[in-house]
Design a protein around this motif. Structure first.
Motif, short mmCIF file in Angstrom:
data_model
loop_
_atom_site.label_atom_id
_atom_site.label_comp_id
_atom_site.label_asym_id
_atom_site.label_seq_id
_atom_site.Cartn_x
_atom_site.Cartn_y
_atom_site.Cartn_z
N ALA A 28 0.99 -1.27 0.02
CA ALA A 28 -0.07 -0.01 0.12
C ALA A 28 0.81 1.31 -0.02
CB ALA A 28 -0.98 0.09 1.01
N THR A 29 2.25 1.11 0.34
CA THR A 29 3.07 2.15 0.45
C THR A 29 4.13 2.28 -0.50
OG1 THR A 29 4.43 1.18 2.23
CG2 THR A 29 2.60 2.52 2.92
N ARG A 30 4.05 0.99 -1.59
CA ARG A 30 5.10 1.21 -2.40
C ARG A 30 4.47 0.83 -3.70
NH1 ARG A 30 7.76 2.40 1.70
NH2 ARG A 30 10.02 2.03 2.07
N PRO A 31 4.41 1.66 -4.74
CA PRO A 31 3.82 1.30 -5.93
C PRO A 31 4.71 0.16 -6.85
CG PRO A 31 4.78 3.42 -6.10
CD PRO A 31 5.12 2.91 -4.47
N GLY A 32 4.24 -0.67 -7.40
CA GLY A 32 4.64 -1.73 -8.01
C GLY A 32 5.25 -2.81 -7.50
N VAL A 33 4.67 -3.10 -6.17
CA VAL A 33 5.08 -4.21 -5.57
C VAL A 33 4.11 -5.51 -6.25
CG1 VAL A 33 4.93 -5.54 -3.29
CG2 VAL A 33 5.60 -3.24 -3.49
N PRO A 34 4.79 -6.51 -6.61
CA PRO A 34 3.86 -7.64 -7.31
C PRO A 34 3.15 -8.13 -6.40
CG PRO A 34 6.35 -8.01 -7.49
CD PRO A 34 6.22 -7.01 -6.43
N ALA A 35 1.71 -8.52 -6.91
CA ALA A 35 0.71 -8.90 -5.91
C ALA A 35 0.65 -10.44 -5.77
CB ALA A 35 -0.65 -8.68 -6.66
N GLU A 36 1.62 -11.28 -6.54
CA GLU A 36 1.41 -12.89 -6.51
C GLU A 36 1.87 -13.24 -5.21
OE1 GLU A 36 2.86 -11.15 -9.06
OE2 GLU A 36 1.60 -11.76 -10.73
N PRO A 37 2.99 -12.96 -4.60
CA PRO A 37 3.29 -13.36 -3.26
C PRO A 37 2.10 -13.20 -2.16
CG PRO A 37 5.16 -12.15 -4.15
CD PRO A 37 3.89 -11.81 -5.15
N ARG A 38 1.54 -12.06 -2.47
CA ARG A 38 0.35 -11.67 -1.33
C ARG A 38 -0.75 -12.60 -1.53
NH1 ARG A 38 1.71 -6.92 -3.16
NH2 ARG A 38 -0.31 -6.38 -3.88
N GLN A 39 -1.09 -13.00 -2.83
CA GLN A 39 -2.12 -13.65 -3.17
C GLN A 39 -1.86 -15.37 -2.51
OE1 GLN A 39 -2.03 -13.23 -7.31
NE2 GLN A 39 -3.50 -11.63 -7.33
N LEU A 40 -0.77 -15.71 -2.61
CA LEU A 40 -0.36 -16.87 -2.11
C LEU A 40 -0.29 -16.94 -0.69
CD1 LEU A 40 0.75 -19.94 -2.30
CD2 LEU A 40 3.12 -19.07 -2.21
N LEU A 41 0.10 -15.99 -0.03
CA LEU A 41 -0.02 -15.78 1.47
C LEU A 41 -1.45 -15.77 1.82
CD1 LEU A 41 2.81 -13.46 2.42
CD2 LEU A 41 2.60 -15.72 2.99
N ARG A 42 -2.43 -14.95 1.07
CA ARG A 42 -3.82 -15.00 1.48
C ARG A 42 -4.34 -16.24 1.37
NH1 ARG A 42 -4.66 -11.59 -1.88
NH2 ARG A 42 -4.09 -9.71 -0.81
N THR A 43 -4.17 -17.17 0.39
CA THR A 43 -4.64 -18.44 0.19
C THR A 43 -4.33 -19.22 1.32
OG1 THR A 43 -4.73 -18.28 -2.20
CG2 THR A 43 -4.58 -20.67 -1.44
N TYR A 44 -3.05 -19.29 1.76
CA TYR A 44 -2.48 -19.92 2.87
C TYR A 44 -3.35 -19.73 4.22
CZ TYR A 44 1.31 -22.44 0.50
OH TYR A 44 1.95 -23.19 -0.49
N ALA A 45 -3.45 -18.23 4.22
CA ALA A 45 -4.03 -17.82 5.64
C ALA A 45 -5.68 -18.28 5.60
CB ALA A 45 -4.05 -16.20 5.93
N GLU A 46 -6.24 -18.19 4.56
CA GLU A 46 -7.68 -18.53 4.46
C GLU A 46 -7.76 -20.20 4.55
OE1 GLU A 46 -8.72 -17.10 0.45
OE2 GLU A 46 -8.87 -15.18 1.22
N GLU A 47 -6.83 -20.96 4.39
CA GLU A 47 -6.72 -22.35 4.48
C GLU A 47 -6.37 -22.56 5.71
OE1 GLU A 47 -4.57 -23.86 1.46
OE2 GLU A 47 -5.99 -23.47 -0.21
#
Length: 63
Positions: A28-47
């Motif tokens: 949120a504070t740095r433009p251009g940070v790839p979303a894929e690592p957060r998507q993987l972490l979100r999936t793991y957290a939801e599981e």
């Protein structure tokens, strides 16, 4: 001053949900940070795969 990076070895110990919160704030504070690592972490957290505190994370079990 450099950016703070959570070492890969610490991630399962502090909890992947905590790492996700850190990564979300960083993105949120740095433009251009790839979303894929957060998507993987979100999936793991939801599981419920949070690392040591849940017994599952990146690896099959944490004993």
């Amino acid at each position: 001053m450099g950016d703070f990076v959570v070492p890969n070895t610490a991630r399962p110990v502090i909890g992947l949900d905590v790492v996700l919160d850190i990564e979300e704030h960083f993105a949120a504070t740095r433009p251009g940070v790839p979303a894929e690592p957060r998507q993987l972490l979100r999936t793991y957290a939801e599981e419920g795969r949070l690392g040591v505190k849940s017994g599952r994370g990146f690896y099959a079990d944490h004993r």
